[in-house]
Design a protein around this motif. Structure first.
Motif, PDB file in Angstrom:
ATOM      1  N   ALA A   3       0.858  -1.179   0.000  1.00 30.37           N
ATOM      2  CA  ALA A   3       0.000   0.000   0.000  1.00 30.37           C
ATOM      3  C   ALA A   3       0.897   1.232   0.000  1.00 30.37           C
ATOM      4  O   ALA A   3       1.938   1.267   0.661  1.00 30.37           O
ATOM      5  N   ASN A   4       0.500   2.227  -0.728  1.00 30.13           N
ATOM      6  CA  ASN A   4       1.251   3.460  -0.805  1.00 30.13           C
ATOM      7  C   ASN A   4       1.014   4.247   0.488  1.00 30.13           C
ATOM      8  O   ASN A   4      -0.104   4.672   0.771  1.00 30.13           O
ATOM      9  N   LEU A   5       2.073   4.432   1.267  1.00 31.58           N
ATOM     10  CA  LEU A   5       1.956   5.104   2.557  1.00 31.58           C
ATOM     11  C   LEU A   5       1.514   6.556   2.400  1.00 31.58           C
ATOM     12  O   LEU A   5       0.743   7.060   3.224  1.00 31.58           O
ATOM     13  N   THR A   6       1.954   7.206   1.358  1.00 36.06           N
ATOM     14  CA  THR A   6       1.544   8.597   1.125  1.00 36.06           C
ATOM     15  C   THR A   6       0.043   8.695   0.918  1.00 36.06           C
ATOM     16  O   THR A   6      -0.612   9.586   1.484  1.00 36.06           O
ATOM     17  N   LEU A   7      -0.516   7.788   0.131  1.00 32.09           N
ATOM     18  CA  LEU A   7      -1.958   7.813  -0.101  1.00 32.09           C
ATOM     19  C   LEU A   7      -2.731   7.461   1.170  1.00 32.09           C
ATOM     20  O   LEU A   7      -3.789   8.041   1.441  1.00 32.09           O
ATOM     21  N   LEU A   8      -2.214   6.523   1.957  1.00 32.72           N
ATOM     22  CA  LEU A   8      -2.866   6.172   3.218  1.00 32.72           C
ATOM     23  C   LEU A   8      -2.899   7.356   4.172  1.00 32.72           C
ATOM     24  O   LEU A   8      -3.933   7.656   4.776  1.00 32.72           O
ATOM     25  N   LEU A   9      -1.767   8.041   4.326  1.00 33.77           N
ATOM     26  CA  LEU A   9      -1.712   9.187   5.227  1.00 33.77           C
ATOM     27  C   LEU A   9      -2.543  10.354   4.714  1.00 33.77           C
ATOM     28  O   LEU A   9      -3.187  11.061   5.501  1.00 33.77           O
ATOM     29  N   THR A  10      -2.562  10.552   3.403  1.00 33.82           N
ATOM     30  CA  THR A  10      -3.390  11.612   2.828  1.00 33.82           C
ATOM     31  C   THR A  10      -4.863  11.331   3.067  1.00 33.82           C
ATOM     32  O   THR A  10      -5.621  12.223   3.463  1.00 33.82           O
ATOM     33  N   GLY A  11      -5.273  10.095   2.851  1.00 35.94           N
ATOM     34  CA  GLY A  11      -6.672   9.724   3.096  1.00 35.94           C
ATOM     35  C   GLY A  11      -7.041   9.865   4.559  1.00 35.94           C
ATOM     36  O   GLY A  11      -8.123  10.358   4.899  1.00 35.94           O
ATOM     37  N   ALA A  12      -6.137   9.459   5.452  1.00 33.36           N
ATOM     38  CA  ALA A  12      -6.401   9.583   6.892  1.00 33.36           C
ATOM     39  C   ALA A  12      -6.506  11.045   7.304  1.00 33.36           C
ATOM     40  O   ALA A  12      -7.376  11.417   8.107  1.00 33.36           O
ATOM     41  N   ALA A  13      -5.641  11.890   6.760  1.00 34.65           N
ATOM     42  CA  ALA A  13      -5.702  13.325   7.073  1.00 34.65           C
ATOM     43  C   ALA A  13      -6.999  13.938   6.552  1.00 34.65           C
ATOM     44  O   ALA A  13      -7.623  14.769   7.235  1.00 34.65           O
ATOM     45  N   ASN A  39     -14.189  12.292   0.052  1.00 37.90           N
ATOM     46  CA  ASN A  39     -13.019  12.096  -0.806  1.00 37.90           C
ATOM     47  C   ASN A  39     -11.935  11.288  -0.096  1.00 37.90           C
ATOM     48  O   ASN A  39     -11.253  10.469  -0.725  1.00 37.90           O
ATOM     49  N   GLY A  40     -11.775  11.492   1.209  1.00 37.11           N
ATOM     50  CA  GLY A  40     -10.808  10.695   1.964  1.00 37.11           C
ATOM     51  C   GLY A  40     -11.197   9.223   2.012  1.00 37.11           C
ATOM     52  O   GLY A  40     -10.350   8.341   1.859  1.00 37.11           O
ATOM     53  N   VAL A  41     -12.487   8.945   2.211  1.00 40.37           N
ATOM     54  CA  VAL A  41     -12.952   7.556   2.230  1.00 40.37           C
ATOM     55  C   VAL A  41     -12.797   6.928   0.850  1.00 40.37           C
ATOM     56  O   VAL A  41     -12.387   5.760   0.729  1.00 40.37           O
ATOM     57  N   ASN A  42     -13.112   7.676  -0.194  1.00 40.75           N
ATOM     58  CA  ASN A  42     -12.944   7.154  -1.557  1.00 40.75           C
ATOM     59  C   ASN A  42     -11.475   6.829  -1.844  1.00 40.75           C
ATOM     60  O   ASN A  42     -11.172   5.810  -2.475  1.00 40.75           O
ATOM     61  N   LEU A  43     -10.583   7.689  -1.375  1.00 38.37           N
ATOM     62  CA  LEU A  43      -9.156   7.430  -1.559  1.00 38.37           C
ATOM     63  C   LEU A  43      -8.741   6.158  -0.815  1.00 38.37           C
ATOM     64  O   LEU A  43      -7.981   5.335  -1.347  1.00 38.37           O
ATOM     65  N   GLN A  44      -9.265   5.960   0.387  1.00 39.85           N
ATOM     66  CA  GLN A  44      -8.951   4.743   1.143  1.00 39.85           C
ATOM     67  C   GLN A  44      -9.507   3.496   0.450  1.00 39.85           C
ATOM     68  O   GLN A  44      -8.878   2.439   0.465  1.00 39.85           O
ATOM     69  N   LEU A  74     -17.615   0.585  -5.411  1.00 39.67           N
ATOM     70  CA  LEU A  74     -17.933   1.248  -4.139  1.00 39.67           C
ATOM     71  C   LEU A  74     -17.688   2.753  -4.221  1.00 39.67           C
ATOM     72  O   LEU A  74     -18.466   3.551  -3.690  1.00 39.67           O
ATOM     73  N   VAL A  75     -16.605   3.155  -4.867  1.00 37.77           N
ATOM     74  CA  VAL A  75     -16.302   4.578  -5.016  1.00 37.77           C
ATOM     75  C   VAL A  75     -17.361   5.262  -5.874  1.00 37.77           C
ATOM     76  O   VAL A  75     -17.822   6.364  -5.547  1.00 37.77           O
ATOM     77  N   LEU A  76     -17.768   4.630  -6.953  1.00 39.70           N
ATOM     78  CA  LEU A  76     -18.813   5.230  -7.789  1.00 39.70           C
ATOM     79  C   LEU A  76     -20.121   5.383  -7.020  1.00 39.70           C
ATOM     80  O   LEU A  76     -20.811   6.401  -7.121  1.00 39.70           O
ATOM     81  N   THR A  77     -20.466   4.381  -6.237  1.00 42.73           N
ATOM     82  CA  THR A  77     -21.668   4.473  -5.416  1.00 42.73           C
ATOM     83  C   THR A  77     -21.526   5.573  -4.374  1.00 42.73           C
ATOM     84  O   THR A  77     -22.467   6.346  -4.140  1.00 42.73           O
ATOM     85  N   ALA A  78     -20.357   5.677  -3.745  1.00 45.07           N
ATOM     86  CA  ALA A  78     -20.124   6.710  -2.740  1.00 45.07           C
ATOM     87  C   ALA A  78     -20.181   8.108  -3.349  1.00 45.07           C
ATOM     88  O   ALA A  78     -20.650   9.056  -2.708  1.00 45.07           O
ATOM     89  N   ILE A  79     -19.737   8.256  -4.586  1.00 44.41           N
ATOM     90  CA  ILE A  79     -19.807   9.557  -5.258  1.00 44.41           C
ATOM     91  C   ILE A  79     -21.254   9.987  -5.441  1.00 44.41           C
ATOM     92  O   ILE A  79     -21.612  11.145  -5.201  1.00 44.41           O
ATOM     93  N   VAL A  80     -22.099   9.061  -5.841  1.00 37.71           N
ATOM     94  CA  VAL A  80     -23.521   9.379  -6.039  1.00 37.71           C
ATOM     95  C   VAL A  80     -24.179   9.742  -4.711  1.00 37.71           C
ATOM     96  O   VAL A  80     -24.942  10.709  -4.618  1.00 37.71           O
ATOM     97  N   ILE A  81     -23.884   8.982  -3.670  1.00 40.12           N
ATOM     98  CA  ILE A  81     -24.461   9.265  -2.352  1.00 40.12           C
ATOM     99  C   ILE A  81     -23.970  10.616  -1.839  1.00 40.12           C
ATOM    100  O   ILE A  81     -24.739  11.404  -1.282  1.00 40.12           O
ATOM    101  N   THR A  82     -22.695  10.913  -2.032  1.00 39.21           N
ATOM    102  CA  THR A  82     -22.147  12.197  -1.603  1.00 39.21           C
ATOM    103  C   THR A  82     -22.805  13.351  -2.348  1.00 39.21           C
ATOM    104  O   THR A  82     -23.101  14.393  -1.754  1.00 39.21           O
ATOM    105  N   LEU A  83     -23.045  13.177  -3.629  1.00 38.62           N
ATOM    106  CA  LEU A  83     -23.708  14.225  -4.406  1.00 38.62           C
ATOM    107  C   LEU A  83     -25.094  14.512  -3.845  1.00 38.62           C
ATOM    108  O   LEU A  83     -25.488  15.679  -3.692  1.00 38.62           O
ATOM    109  N   ALA A  84     -25.833  13.475  -3.487  1.00 36.81           N
ATOM    110  CA  ALA A  84     -27.164  13.667  -2.910  1.00 36.81           C
ATOM    111  C   ALA A  84     -27.078  14.356  -1.556  1.00 36.81           C
ATOM    112  O   ALA A  84     -27.873  15.257  -1.251  1.00 36.81           O
ATOM    113  N   MET A  85     -26.118  13.955  -0.718  1.00 37.52           N
ATOM    114  CA  MET A  85     -25.964  14.581   0.594  1.00 37.52           C
ATOM    115  C   MET A  85     -25.541  16.042   0.475  1.00 37.52           C
ATOM    116  O   MET A  85     -26.014  16.898   1.224  1.00 37.52           O
ATOM    117  N   VAL A  86     -24.663  16.336  -0.454  1.00 42.14           N
ATOM    118  CA  VAL A  86     -24.226  17.717  -0.664  1.00 42.14           C
ATOM    119  C   VAL A  86     -25.405  18.574  -1.111  1.00 42.14           C
ATOM    120  O   VAL A  86     -25.585  19.700  -0.627  1.00 42.14           O
TER     121      VAL A  86
END
Length: 142
Positions: A3-13, A39-44, A74-86
């Motif tokens: 796993a890319n540590l940079t992406l993990l830390l970026t997602g966690a931040a 976006n952080g959850v999608n990155l994770q 899962l990311v595509l589904t999360a994008i749609v749900i996020t759009l509705a929540m926004v």
């Protein structure tokens, strides 16, 4: 699995900043926090999906070389749900701005009553143990 540590830390931040913003009183900050958190959850999700590979079409590549399609779905589904929540939170913030000239969430009446009760109990630290009758709290408006 690497796993890319940079992406993990970026997602966690991003998740940490998003949670902090969602807990604010301003609906505009809640909106920004919701987007950053999503976006952080999608990155994770994508980091958890593993390394990139060939398209997951049977017969096009070996199974060991294919990428996992589940995190992408899962990311595509999360994008749609996020759009509705926004859209929902944006509508709430706009309506709050129209009615109150600010977008801060006000205190709930029940929460304020409980807070006042707790403060009055803290001020009168002594309890009357000589009374045999239990205290009863009546609901307002009932």
């Amino acid at each position: 699995m690497d796993a890319n540590l940079t992406l993990l830390l970026t997602g966690a931040a991003m998740i940490g900043c998003g949670v902090y913003l969602v807990l604010e009183r301003s609906l505009t900050r809640v909106l920004v926090g919701l987007v950053v958190l999503s976006n952080g959850v999608n990155l994770q999700f994508l980091v958890a999906g593993g390394k990139a590979g060939e398209a997951p079409i049977v017969g096009e590549a070996a199974v060991s070389e294919m990428s996992d399609p589940l995190p992408q779905a899962l990311v595509l589904t999360a994008i749609v749900i996020t759009l509705a929540m926004v859209a929902f939170v944006l509508a709430m913030a706009y309506r709050s701005w129209q009615l109150n000239d600010h977008d801060d969430v006000q205190d709930d009446v029940e929460d304020a009553a409980i807070r006042r009760l707790a403060e009055s109990d803290e001020q009168s630290d002594s309890f009357d143990l000589s009374s045999d009758e239990p205290e009863t709290f009546e609901q307002e408006g009932a």
